[in-house]
Design a protein around this motif. Structure first.
Motif, mmCIF file in Angstrom:
data_model
loop_
_atom_site.group_PDB
_atom_site.id
_atom_site.type_symbol
_atom_site.label_atom_id
_atom_site.label_comp_id
_atom_site.label_asym_id
_atom_site.label_seq_id
_atom_site.Cartn_x
_atom_site.Cartn_y
_atom_site.Cartn_z
ATOM 1 N N HIS A 95 56.125 14.905 82.329
ATOM 2 C CA HIS A 95 56.089 16.762 81.552
ATOM 3 C C HIS A 95 57.482 17.313 81.023
ATOM 4 O O HIS A 95 57.876 18.021 81.260
ATOM 5 N N GLN A 112 58.003 20.124 78.210
ATOM 6 C CA GLN A 112 57.133 21.382 78.337
ATOM 7 C C GLN A 112 57.394 22.522 78.913
ATOM 8 O O GLN A 112 58.484 22.559 80.432
ATOM 9 N N GLN A 113 57.101 23.632 78.587
ATOM 10 C CA GLN A 113 57.630 24.711 79.535
ATOM 11 C C GLN A 113 56.229 25.485 79.650
ATOM 12 O O GLN A 113 54.786 25.323 79.174
ATOM 13 N N ARG A 114 56.041 26.700 80.757
ATOM 14 C CA ARG A 114 54.847 26.839 80.938
ATOM 15 C C ARG A 114 54.304 27.875 79.794
ATOM 16 O O ARG A 114 55.221 28.476 79.101
ATOM 17 N N LYS A 115 53.314 28.525 79.241
ATOM 18 C CA LYS A 115 52.987 28.683 78.396
ATOM 19 C C LYS A 115 53.125 30.278 78.276
ATOM 20 O O LYS A 115 53.126 30.834 77.058
ATOM 21 N N TYR A 124 58.037 23.547 82.338
ATOM 22 C CA TYR A 124 56.321 23.504 83.640
ATOM 23 C C TYR A 124 56.890 22.239 84.725
ATOM 24 O O TYR A 124 55.306 23.193 85.237
ATOM 25 N N HIS A 128 55.179 24.277 87.833
ATOM 26 C CA HIS A 128 53.859 24.730 88.405
ATOM 27 C C HIS A 128 53.320 23.239 89.145
ATOM 28 O O HIS A 128 53.025 23.898 90.739
ATOM 29 N N ASP A 143 47.732 17.117 79.376
ATOM 30 C CA ASP A 143 48.806 17.131 78.841
ATOM 31 C C ASP A 143 50.194 16.285 78.637
ATOM 32 O O ASP A 143 50.873 16.945 77.988
#
Length: 180
Positions: free
Chosen positions: A13, A16-19, A25, A28, A57
């Motif tokens: 991950h 990647q970043q949270r939505k 990310y 989470h 993802d």
């Protein structure tokens, strides 16, 4: 195995970043795995908590999960991995059917994941208001239907002594975010 799963997920991950936030990310899956560990679940289930979004993802595939973590972890991750070739509605209907009929470990993984997502969403709504819903493929009404359906079906087939405390936390969060 769980430390190996955590390291694998961190690598998978990376970047990647949270939505709805700038949070990395990986925070989470770490929270999901920690919740499972706090409830004294198996090392395989905790490992699946770290890995639950890897195939969905990132470029990694189920074969990578099985090769590195075995068939049991692969089964848990596979049961919770959405088929992104399907519509949002189809994917969510599949998860609802899964939560109703799955083995208890799969239920635990799904609810731990959904609880963390909902708690984070709740924080974002408090900070930014209803505009947060614009970040989602499906807005408030569909998210309400989905989360309420998970809450209604998660207890199916479980004995009282098999229900972890975070199930009631999820139900309470659903009620806070979406109303009764």
């Amino acid at each position: 195995m769980k430390e190996k799963a955590k390291a694998f997920a961190i690598k998978a991950h990376e970047g990647q970043q949270r939505k709805t936030s700038n949070e990395p990310y990986i925070t989470h899956p770490i929270r999901v795995a920690e919740r499972l560990e706090k409830n004294h679940f198996s090392e395989a289930l905790i490992s699946a908590g770290y890995l639950h979004d890897v195939v969905e993802d990132t470029p990694y595939e189920m074969e990578d999960i099985e090769r590195n973590f075995g068939k049991r972890v692969k089964k848990l991750v596979a049961a919770h991995t959405e088929d992104k070739s399907k519509s949002w509605q189809e994917r969510k209907e599949h998860t609802i059917a899964m939560i109703k009929n799955a083995d208890k470990e799969i239920k635990y993984l799904i609810v731990a994941d959904k609880l963390d997502n909902l708690l984070e969403l709740e924080k974002e709504i408090e900070l930014h208001g209803p505009s947060v819903w614009n970040a989602f493929n499906a807005g408030h009404d569909k998210q309400k239907w989905y989360n309420q359906s998970i809450a209604q079906n998660m207890y199916h087939g479980l004995q009282d002594d098999e229900i972890p405390p975070f199930f009631s936390m999820y139900k309470e969060a659903v009620n806070r975010v979406f109303g009764q």
